[in-house]
Design an enzyme around this catalytic site. Structure first.
Site, mmCIF file in Angstrom:
data_model
loop_
_atom_site.group_PDB
_atom_site.id
_atom_site.type_symbol
_atom_site.label_atom_id
_atom_site.label_comp_id
_atom_site.label_asym_id
_atom_site.label_seq_id
_atom_site.Cartn_x
_atom_site.Cartn_y
_atom_site.Cartn_z
ATOM 1 N N ASP A 136 0.818 -1.226 0.000
ATOM 2 C CA ASP A 136 0.000 0.000 0.000
ATOM 3 C C ASP A 136 0.844 1.265 0.000
ATOM 4 O O ASP A 136 1.988 1.269 0.443
ATOM 5 C CB ASP A 136 -0.939 0.022 1.218
ATOM 6 C CG ASP A 136 -0.173 -0.052 2.527
ATOM 7 O OD1 ASP A 136 0.812 -0.807 2.590
ATOM 8 O OD2 ASP A 136 -0.547 0.656 3.481
ATOM 9 N N GLU A 137 0.247 2.328 -0.479
ATOM 10 C CA GLU A 137 0.752 3.693 -0.343
ATOM 11 C C GLU A 137 2.229 3.843 -0.725
ATOM 12 O O GLU A 137 3.028 4.345 0.048
ATOM 13 C CB GLU A 137 0.536 4.178 1.093
ATOM 14 C CG GLU A 137 -0.929 4.299 1.427
ATOM 15 C CD GLU A 137 -1.174 4.735 2.864
ATOM 16 O OE1 GLU A 137 -1.951 5.684 3.037
ATOM 17 O OE2 GLU A 137 -0.601 4.137 3.792
ATOM 18 N N VAL A 138 2.546 3.389 -1.915
ATOM 19 C CA VAL A 138 3.909 3.553 -2.418
ATOM 20 C C VAL A 138 3.875 4.709 -3.404
ATOM 21 O O VAL A 138 3.522 4.535 -4.564
ATOM 22 C CB VAL A 138 4.402 2.258 -3.089
ATOM 23 C CG1 VAL A 138 5.868 2.386 -3.465
ATOM 24 C CG2 VAL A 138 4.193 1.075 -2.155
#
Ligand code: ACM
Length: 480
Positions: A288-290
């Site tokens: 997530d959230e890269v």
């Protein structure tokens, strides 16, 4: 039926009741059936059996459960003044039925402990009924996690997903990479000391969960959310200097670099150790959230992690963002970001992926209950608070438009611990909302109603108070 959460698929009350005084419990000869008999005795608070008194009989029977139900967790329960019979095709089903018995037991008008007469035929809507617990931002000792598992078992939840790694800390000791916990096991958000699970503690925690038919799914979050790793091993960043310890709340700044020579060996070691230490079927690869990697480099991370985990004999689950990658069939994609385009999820499902539902606007249990809830998580105007009714009143089939309902494996609540420094706050966030999510995941949609749930969950607060568990007194419920 005033007392059951989650509500069974079929339940019919009858006249009369079965006194618990002197009740005996009879079960099959296997070690597990005998253990379950002891669990039932304990949960019902039974004293010494009296020879002339009726019995609660636990028996394995493939015919148990609602007609047509195929779930191994299905069960049938019949209680009358003459005795009680609990049947299920598996010991897992017996355990779910015992959870129902524990909730049924009550005190009658004459002050006697009894089971009310009832006929139940029950099976879960989804096999994956989970809770994701972040032990990275704040660490929770094994005894706290055990108390969370006890609550999960009461509501028939089946998966505890542990978010073990993030920017602020690394919480699982790994034989191949000792520095992860030696260096990054310490500290957390704020001034707490942090901590980590040894391999032995992790095994015992999984066994504790397994005894309650809860499977533990460990997560190593990569290729972002990795500052705890790069703080311990400087060779994972260009230049080779370990990154600073991080005790803030921001996300999205950390990352691994695929082309550094130490990255692939690190990922192989870490996922290999985690898979080897996992008793359950799944390992979570994060994803997530890269925000600072191109899609091509990101894909290489996801596919490498996928390879290592499946080569070790485990199945893969990852956050929604992994749907950007062309995934091998059967990968479980965990939907969370309700503000994002869901086209990649539909593509992933078309390619054979399964969906796990954790919509942040319904089941992120660290969120504020209401606008005045100063200590709850707050994502600003794009994400409203989540009161109990919001966590309850939604339909999984409609959560991701255009996805085949058969591709949904279940529902998982998530609790992120940036603002959860202690057990008191943890339970105040989980309860009562976790009970609502459990019912969404277990009960057929046509059997559910907010009014019915509100009346049933009210009674649960007595047990929470007895066990010293804090909870939020959500409006719309006449709390006992
Ligand atoms: C997430 O909330 N970043 C999965």
């Amino acid at each position: 039926m005033s007392s059951l959460v989650p509500l069974p698929a079929h339940v019919r009350t009858a006249d009369g009741s079965l006194p618990l005084d002197g009740l005996s419990v009879v079960a099959g000869p296997s070690e597990e059936e005998q253990r379950l008999a002891a669990v039932a005795r304990h949960l019902l608070g039974l004293g010494a059996p009296a020879g002339d008194r009726p019995a609660l009989v636990l028996a394995l029977d493939d015919a148990a459960g609602p007609g047509g139900a195929a779930s191994p967790e299905r069960y049938s329960l019949e209680v009358s003044g003459a005795g009680a019979a609990l049947t299920a095709p598996t010991t897992e089903g017996l355990f779910r039925g015992i959870a129902t018995l524990a909730q049924l037991s009550t005190v009658d008008g004459e002050g006697r402990a009894v089971l009310p007469a009832v006929v139940v035929k029950d099976a879960p809507r989804y096999p994956w009924r989970g809770l994701s617990l972040d032990v990275a931002r704040h660490f929770f000792e094994p005894d706290v996690v055990e108390r969370v598992i006890d609550v999960m078992a009461r509501y028939k939840l089946s998966v505890l997903h542990l978010h073990l790694t993030d920017d602020q800390g690394w919480r699982l000791e790994l034989p191949s990479r000792r520095l992860l916990t030696e260096i990054s096991g310490k500290g957390e958000i704020g001034d707490g000391v942090g901590g980590f699970y040894t391999m032995d503690e992790f095994r015992r925690l999984q066994e504790y969960a397994a005894a309650r038919y809860v499977q533990v799914v460990p997560e190593f979050d990569m290729p972002g959310h990795t500052n705890a790793a790069t703080h311990a091993y400087g060779e994972l960043v260009p230049g080779g200097q370990p990154t600073d310890r991080f005790g803030g709340e921001e996300v999205g700044f950390s990352k691994l670099s695929f082309d550094l020579p130490e990255t692939e060996p690190f990922l192989r070691d870490v996922f290999g150790d985690i898979a080897a230490a996992t008793l359950g079927e799944y390992v979570h690869i994060g994803g997530d959230e890269v925000f600072t990697l191109g899609v091509e480099e990101y894909s290489r991370f996801v596919l490498l992690a996928h390879d290592v985990v499946t080569a070790a004999g485990k199945k893969v689950v990852g956050w929604q963002e992994i749907a950007e990658v062309e995934l091998p069939a059967d990968t479980v994609v965990q939907y969370w970001e309700t503000r994002k385009d869901t086209a990649p999820l539909r593509r992933a499902v078309a390619g054979g992926a399964k969906i796990l539902l954790s919509p942040a606007d319904r089941v992120y249990l660290d969120m504020k209950y209401d606008a005045d809830d100063a200590r709850g998580q707050d994502w600003g105007a794009s994400m409203p608070p989540i009161e109990l009714r919001d966590a309850y009143d939604w339909e999984p089939d409609a959560a991701v438009e255009g996805v085949d309902p058969d591709a949904v494996v279940g529902v998982e609540a998530a609790i992120w611990s940036e603002r959860i420094p202690d057990e008191h706050t943890l339970f105040m966030r989980l309860l009562p909302r976790l009970a609502a999510v459990a019912e969404v995941a277990w009960t057929p949609v046509d059997a559910r109603s907010w009014e019915g749930f509100a009346a049933r969950v009210a009674r649960e607060s007595t047990g929470w108070r007895d066990r010293g568990l804090t909870f939020h007194e959500s409006p719309g419920v006449d709390w006992a």
